[in-house]
Design an enzyme around this catalytic site. Structure first.
Site, PDB file in Angstrom:
ATOM      1  N   VAL A  93      65.255  35.893 -35.109  1.00  0.00           N
ATOM      2  CA  VAL A  93      66.163  34.815 -35.522  1.00  0.00           C
ATOM      3  C   VAL A  93      65.488  33.895 -36.538  1.00  0.00           C
ATOM      4  O   VAL A  93      66.104  33.430 -37.498  1.00  0.00           O
ATOM      5  CB  VAL A  93      66.675  34.028 -34.288  1.00  0.00           C
ATOM      6  CG1 VAL A  93      67.687  32.977 -34.703  1.00  0.00           C
ATOM      7  CG2 VAL A  93      67.302  34.985 -33.284  1.00  0.00           C
ATOM      8  N   CYS A  94      64.180  33.671 -36.353  1.00  0.00           N
ATOM      9  CA  CYS A  94      63.442  32.791 -37.271  1.00  0.00           C
ATOM     10  C   CYS A  94      63.423  33.358 -38.682  1.00  0.00           C
ATOM     11  O   CYS A  94      63.588  32.638 -39.664  1.00  0.00           O
ATOM     12  CB  CYS A  94      62.000  32.621 -36.802  1.00  0.00           C
ATOM     13  SG  CYS A  94      61.880  31.988 -35.148  1.00  0.00           S
ATOM     14  N   SER A  95      63.242  34.672 -38.764  1.00  0.00           N
ATOM     15  CA  SER A  95      63.163  35.316 -40.083  1.00  0.00           C
ATOM     16  C   SER A  95      64.502  35.227 -40.779  1.00  0.00           C
ATOM     17  O   SER A  95      64.619  35.465 -41.972  1.00  0.00           O
ATOM     18  CB  SER A  95      62.763  36.785 -39.905  1.00  0.00           C
ATOM     19  OG  SER A  95      61.529  36.853 -39.226  1.00  0.00           O
ATOM     20  N   ASP A  96      65.497  34.872 -40.015  1.00  0.00           N
ATOM     21  CA  ASP A  96      66.884  34.857 -40.439  1.00  0.00           C
ATOM     22  C   ASP A  96      67.392  33.454 -40.717  1.00  0.00           C
ATOM     23  O   ASP A  96      68.576  33.279 -40.917  1.00  0.00           O
ATOM     24  CB  ASP A  96      67.679  35.411 -39.247  1.00  0.00           C
ATOM     25  CG  ASP A  96      68.691  36.436 -39.657  1.00  0.00           C
ATOM     26  OD1 ASP A  96      68.471  37.033 -40.689  1.00  0.00           O
ATOM     27  OD2 ASP A  96      69.662  36.606 -38.909  1.00  0.00           O
TER      28      ASP A  96
END
Lengths: 202, 191
Positions: A93-96
């Protein structure tokens, strides 16, 4: 009869209890290839906030991936500041999340705001990870050492040493005007942050 | 008591039915297959309705689009490669629209995996996307499509009898408008 009824409900509750363990939904960009670590669904929030809406934001100075150090209070009287804490580099989710903020520089500018992206990862890790996102217009800061000290001041350091997925909007007086300690497994909808930014000028 | 049992069984089955799509190990749509079953909302604007050959309100399925070939891009506003490819996909749209033999036969749509309507709108405005984009806020379509990484392209050929077939799918690697159009033309055998 009561016992049988009870069994039915136990079965139902048991089935419903499986729901939270269904893997969290996310869409990983091909930009990260196979390098994103797929963990389990985590406890949504695992810390206790140390600040409130209306309180003065704790000041901090952190090193930036681009070099140098950034100090929050330097922007007092000048810019609104958004802090985006994300749990960890190389996670789904963070990479997103930050690549989305990267295409809305205009919305930040319209609201006289800047953005700091913060994680507890060290600079080289953040360098490698954020390089996959294209050129980011906002500073990415490392709260690696003393580990998570800034996250702790805000009350968003989780018990396993990563941070919450949290957004703070701080006005030009240094007052916190919006807090979203989001379910760590989900990306905060963009409209909530934009709504908070647009409220600043009103 | 029988009634209670029947009720709890129905409720259990309903919940299972709801949970199943979330846990099912769906796979990415591949050439030769049909699309997974999902609906999209009929666009609100008359321009987008006209582009897709749809009318009224409610939902539609991709094979109902008035076209011989539909290019579906599963993308996300938060995906760096989708952002990078956006201008090139817009060019593909313009290339199709200015080619008389293709204009009414080939359409493009985008599905924003995990994107809210606001996020879809933000992407559309940022890149001035000229074709319809649809939100998939809860990842329902994304899950049905095997949780593919983004961007993921699916080329669907629609037959005269309304049946359809996937004739090409690919993860990323968008080669630019002309090569991609060539690829789509070959795969769909559209003359």
């Amino acid at each position: 009869m009561q016992t049988k009824k009870c069994i039915h409900w136990i079965g139902l509750v048991g089935l419903l209890s499986v729901l939270p363990f269904c893997q969290t939904a996310f869409a990983t960009s091909d930009a990260f290839k196979e390098n994103i670590y797929k963990g389990e669904t985590l406890k949504p929030v695992d810390s206790k906030l140390m600040v409130n809406v209306g309180s003065q934001a704790p000041d901090f100075t952190l090193p930036s991936v681009a070099g140098g150090k950034m100090t929050l209070s330097r922007y007092r009287g000048g810019k609104n500041v958004v802090l985006s804490f994300v749990p960890a580099a190389w996670t789904p989710v963070c990479s997103d999340q930050w690549p989305g903020y990267n295409i809305i520089k205009g919305i930040f500018e319209q609201n006289d705001a800047i953005l700091f992206g913060i994680t507890v990862d060290n600079i080289p890790t953040l360098f490698a990870w954020t390089n996959q996102m294209g050129k980011l217009w906002f500073p990415v800061l490392s709260d690696f050492w003393p580990h998570g000290a800034v996250a702790k001041k805000f009350g968003v350091l989780r018990s396993d040493g990563v941070t919450e997925r949290a957004l703070f909007v701080i006005d030009k007086k240094g007052i916190i005007r919006y807090i979203d300690v989001h379910d760590i497994n989900k990306r905060p909808p963009l409209e909530d942050l934009v709504g908070a930014l647009e409220k600043l000028g009103k | 008591m029988k009634k209670t049992f029947a009720h709890s069984m129905i409720l259990t089955l309903l919940i299972l039915f709801m949970v199943y799509p979330a846990v099912a190990d769906n796979k990415a749509p591949q050439k030769g297959e049909t699309l997974p079953a999902f609906n999209l909302p009929i666009p609100k604007t008359s321009a987008e309705k006209a582009y897709l050959g749809l009318s009224g309100e409610g939902v539609f399925k991709i094979p109902q689009i008035k076209a011989k070939v539909v290019i579906v891009e599963i993308y996300s506003m938060y995906c760096p490669f989708c952002q990078k490819d956006a201008p090139g996909i817009n060019e593909l749209y313009h290339l199709i629209e200015k080619t008389p033999g293709l204009k009414n036969k080939m359409k493009i749509i985008g599905i924003g995996a995990g994107n809210t309507p606001f996020e879809v709108d933000t992407f559309k405005k940022t890149y001035q996307v000229p074709f319809p984009l649809f939100p998939d806020k809860d990842f329902t379509i994304h899950k049905a499509c095997g949780e593919v990484r983004t961007p993921y392209f699916i080329v669907v050929k629609i037959n005269d009898d309304g049946s359809h077939r996937i004739v090409h799918s690919q993860l990323g690697d968008y080669p630019g408008p002309e090569p991609f159009l060539d690829l789509v033309l070959k795969a769909s055998e559209l003359k």
